[in-house]
Design a protein around this motif. Sequence first.
Motif, PDB file in Angstrom:
ATOM      1  N   VAL A   1       0.870  -1.175   0.000  1.00  6.09           N
ATOM      2  CA  VAL A   1       0.000   0.000   0.000  1.00  6.09           C
ATOM      3  C   VAL A   1       0.912   1.232   0.000  1.00  6.09           C
ATOM      4  CG1 VAL A   1      -1.744   1.280   1.295  1.00  6.09           C
ATOM      5  CG2 VAL A   1      -1.860  -1.232   1.169  1.00  6.09           C
ATOM      6  N   PRO A   2       0.786   2.088  -1.009  1.00  8.74           N
ATOM      7  CA  PRO A   2       1.687   3.250  -1.132  1.00  8.74           C
ATOM      8  C   PRO A   2       1.263   4.424  -0.250  1.00  8.74           C
ATOM      9  CG  PRO A   2       0.196   3.187  -2.998  1.00  8.74           C
ATOM     10  CD  PRO A   2      -0.106   1.969  -2.168  1.00  8.74           C
ATOM     11  N   ASP A   3       1.437   4.261   1.056  1.00  8.76           N
ATOM     12  CA  ASP A   3       1.048   5.295   2.018  1.00  8.76           C
ATOM     13  C   ASP A   3       1.767   6.624   1.783  1.00  8.76           C
ATOM     14  OD1 ASP A   3      -0.679   3.558   3.383  1.00  8.76           O
ATOM     15  OD2 ASP A   3       0.963   2.808   4.628  1.00  8.76           O
ATOM     16  N   PHE A   4       2.926   6.590   1.138  1.00  5.58           N
ATOM     17  CA  PHE A   4       3.698   7.813   0.899  1.00  5.58           C
ATOM     18  C   PHE A   4       3.018   8.739  -0.106  1.00  5.58           C
ATOM     19  CE2 PHE A   4       5.094   4.834  -2.305  1.00  5.58           C
ATOM     20  CZ  PHE A   4       5.241   5.610  -3.447  1.00  5.58           C
ATOM     21  N   LEU A   5       1.989   8.242  -0.817  1.00  4.64           N
ATOM     22  CA  LEU A   5       1.292   9.034  -1.826  1.00  4.64           C
ATOM     23  C   LEU A   5      -0.219   8.953  -1.567  1.00  4.64           C
ATOM     24  CD1 LEU A   5       2.007  10.780  -4.294  1.00  4.64           C
ATOM     25  CD2 LEU A   5       1.642   8.755  -5.713  1.00  4.64           C
ATOM     26  N   PRO A   6      -0.699   9.716  -0.572  1.00  3.12           N
ATOM     27  CA  PRO A   6      -2.090   9.610  -0.119  1.00  3.12           C
ATOM     28  C   PRO A   6      -3.144   9.777  -1.217  1.00  3.12           C
ATOM     29  CG  PRO A   6      -0.824  10.967   1.389  1.00  3.12           C
ATOM     30  CD  PRO A   6       0.063  10.687   0.209  1.00  3.12           C
ATOM     31  N   GLU A   7      -2.833  10.547  -2.262  1.00  3.80           N
ATOM     32  CA  GLU A   7      -3.844  10.794  -3.294  1.00  3.80           C
ATOM     33  C   GLU A   7      -4.251   9.541  -4.073  1.00  3.80           C
ATOM     34  OE1 GLU A   7      -2.043  12.548  -7.278  1.00  3.80           O
ATOM     35  OE2 GLU A   7      -1.112  13.486  -5.529  1.00  3.80           O
ATOM     36  N   VAL A   8      -3.465   8.471  -4.006  1.00  5.81           N
ATOM     37  CA  VAL A   8      -3.824   7.242  -4.737  1.00  5.81           C
ATOM     38  C   VAL A   8      -4.486   6.206  -3.832  1.00  5.81           C
ATOM     39  CG1 VAL A   8      -2.021   7.607  -6.461  1.00  5.81           C
ATOM     40  CG2 VAL A   8      -1.560   6.122  -4.487  1.00  5.81           C
ATOM     41  N   LEU A   9      -4.686   6.552  -2.579  1.00  6.56           N
ATOM     42  CA  LEU A   9      -5.289   5.611  -1.636  1.00  6.56           C
ATOM     43  C   LEU A   9      -6.817   5.682  -1.715  1.00  6.56           C
ATOM     44  CD1 LEU A   9      -2.958   6.226   1.419  1.00  6.56           C
ATOM     45  CD2 LEU A   9      -2.832   4.382  -0.276  1.00  6.56           C
ATOM     46  N   PRO A  10      -7.545   4.599  -1.517  1.00  6.70           N
ATOM     47  CA  PRO A  10      -6.980   3.276  -1.279  1.00  6.70           C
ATOM     48  C   PRO A  10      -6.460   2.706  -2.600  1.00  6.70           C
ATOM     49  CG  PRO A  10      -9.349   3.109  -1.412  1.00  6.70           C
ATOM     50  CD  PRO A  10      -9.000   4.569  -1.555  1.00  6.70           C
ATOM     51  N   GLY A  11      -5.323   2.170  -2.565  1.00 10.48           N
ATOM     52  CA  GLY A  11      -4.715   1.592  -3.755  1.00 10.48           C
ATOM     53  C   GLY A  11      -3.630   0.634  -3.355  1.00 10.48           C
ATOM     54  N   VAL A  12      -3.273  -0.228  -4.272  1.00  9.42           N
ATOM     55  CA  VAL A  12      -2.191  -1.179  -4.060  1.00  9.42           C
ATOM     56  C   VAL A  12      -1.191  -0.980  -5.184  1.00  9.42           C
ATOM     57  CG1 VAL A  12      -1.544  -3.616  -3.933  1.00  9.42           C
ATOM     58  CG2 VAL A  12      -3.670  -2.830  -2.863  1.00  9.42           C
ATOM     59  N   GLU A  13       0.063  -0.915  -4.807  1.00  9.49           N
ATOM     60  CA  GLU A  13       1.158  -0.693  -5.757  1.00  9.49           C
ATOM     61  C   GLU A  13       1.958  -1.966  -5.934  1.00  9.49           C
ATOM     62  OE1 GLU A  13       5.236   1.999  -6.155  1.00  9.49           O
ATOM     63  OE2 GLU A  13       4.323   1.725  -4.192  1.00  9.49           O
ATOM     64  N   ILE A  14       2.381  -2.213  -7.171  1.00  7.75           N
ATOM     65  CA  ILE A  14       3.381  -3.247  -7.407  1.00  7.75           C
ATOM     66  C   ILE A  14       4.716  -2.541  -7.592  1.00  7.75           C
ATOM     67  CG2 ILE A  14       2.980  -3.345  -9.915  1.00  7.75           C
ATOM     68  CD1 ILE A  14       3.678  -6.397  -9.648  1.00  7.75           C
ATOM     69  N   GLY A  15       5.747  -3.112  -6.985  1.00  6.15           N
ATOM     70  CA  GLY A  15       7.075  -2.533  -7.100  1.00  6.15           C
ATOM     71  C   GLY A  15       8.122  -3.612  -7.245  1.00  6.15           C
ATOM     72  N   TRP A  16       9.338  -3.193  -7.475  1.00  4.81           N
ATOM     73  CA  TRP A  16      10.465  -4.099  -7.631  1.00  4.81           C
ATOM     74  C   TRP A  16      11.736  -3.329  -7.345  1.00  4.81           C
ATOM     75  CZ3 TRP A  16       6.787  -3.009 -11.268  1.00  4.81           C
ATOM     76  CH2 TRP A  16       7.095  -1.977 -12.164  1.00  4.81           C
ATOM     77  N   ARG A  17      12.718  -4.042  -6.906  1.00  2.64           N
ATOM     78  CA  ARG A  17      14.046  -3.468  -6.705  1.00  2.64           C
ATOM     79  C   ARG A  17      15.043  -4.606  -6.843  1.00  2.64           C
ATOM     80  NH1 ARG A  17      14.136  -0.030  -1.651  1.00  2.64           N
ATOM     81  NH2 ARG A  17      12.480   0.890  -2.885  1.00  2.64           N
ATOM     82  N   LEU A  18      16.039  -4.407  -7.674  1.00  2.00           N
ATOM     83  CA  LEU A  18      17.072  -5.416  -7.891  1.00  2.00           C
ATOM     84  C   LEU A  18      18.443  -4.829  -7.607  1.00  2.00           C
ATOM     85  CD1 LEU A  18      16.018  -7.002 -11.313  1.00  2.00           C
ATOM     86  CD2 LEU A  18      15.436  -7.790  -9.025  1.00  2.00           C
ATOM     87  N   ALA A  19      19.337  -5.667  -7.124  1.00  2.00           N
ATOM     88  CA  ALA A  19      20.733  -5.261  -6.978  1.00  2.00           C
ATOM     89  C   ALA A  19      21.270  -4.887  -8.359  1.00  2.00           C
ATOM     90  CB  ALA A  19      21.549  -6.395  -6.369  1.00  2.00           C
ATOM     91  N   HIS A  20      22.127  -3.906  -8.391  1.00  2.00           N
ATOM     92  CA  HIS A  20      22.635  -3.346  -9.646  1.00  2.00           C
ATOM     93  C   HIS A  20      23.204  -4.413 -10.578  1.00  2.00           C
ATOM     94  CE1 HIS A  20      25.415  -0.914 -12.197  1.00  2.00           C
ATOM     95  NE2 HIS A  20      24.315  -0.181 -12.264  1.00  2.00           N
TER      96      HIS A  20
END
Length: 180
Positions: free
Chosen positions: A83-102
């Motif tokens: 849940v992207p709490d850092f961006l209140p304007e998109v709530l309620p919403g669910v975000e998909i994310g990813w992060r990989l080592a360089h």
Amino acid sequence: MPELLTARLRLRPWRDDDLDPLAEMYADPEVMRYIGDGSVRAREETAASLSRMRVEWEERGHGMFAVELRRTGELTGWTGTTVPDFLPEVLPGVEIGWRLAHRFWGRGLATEAARAALGHAFDIVGLERVLSICNVDNAASEGVMRKLGMRLDRETEVPSHGTRVRVYAVTREEYANRRD
């Protein structure tokens, strides 16, 4: 928490021994350049993040998967939903994310992992719409979003630090039609 397999990857529950490679990844300025305010994370902050990722599964029934190479068992990073709490304007919403080592960039691993996690979000969790949010300068993540069939929803600013971001979105129906 389920385990998902792709051609090259295993999306799995978090383990205690994931902290070291995760801390190394979060300490890399290149990896963190477009995350939040761009700051690297100390080991203690990474441990807290790892703990939060585990708790999300317990509280919400979905969250971030640890992603490892099937061939070697190396942790490459993570993908999944939050849940992207850092961006209140998109709530309620669910975000998909990813992060990989360089060292794992440029191989299509983020797309492969995120595609599996997005399928899980729609087919198993039952979400109707999923967002993805990235810094306006993060062309690589925008490319992954487009490959997932997501479309630009809006450009906005993160209230806590003023970073400009783009919000992409895809509905369950749009994703299902793309896969057929």
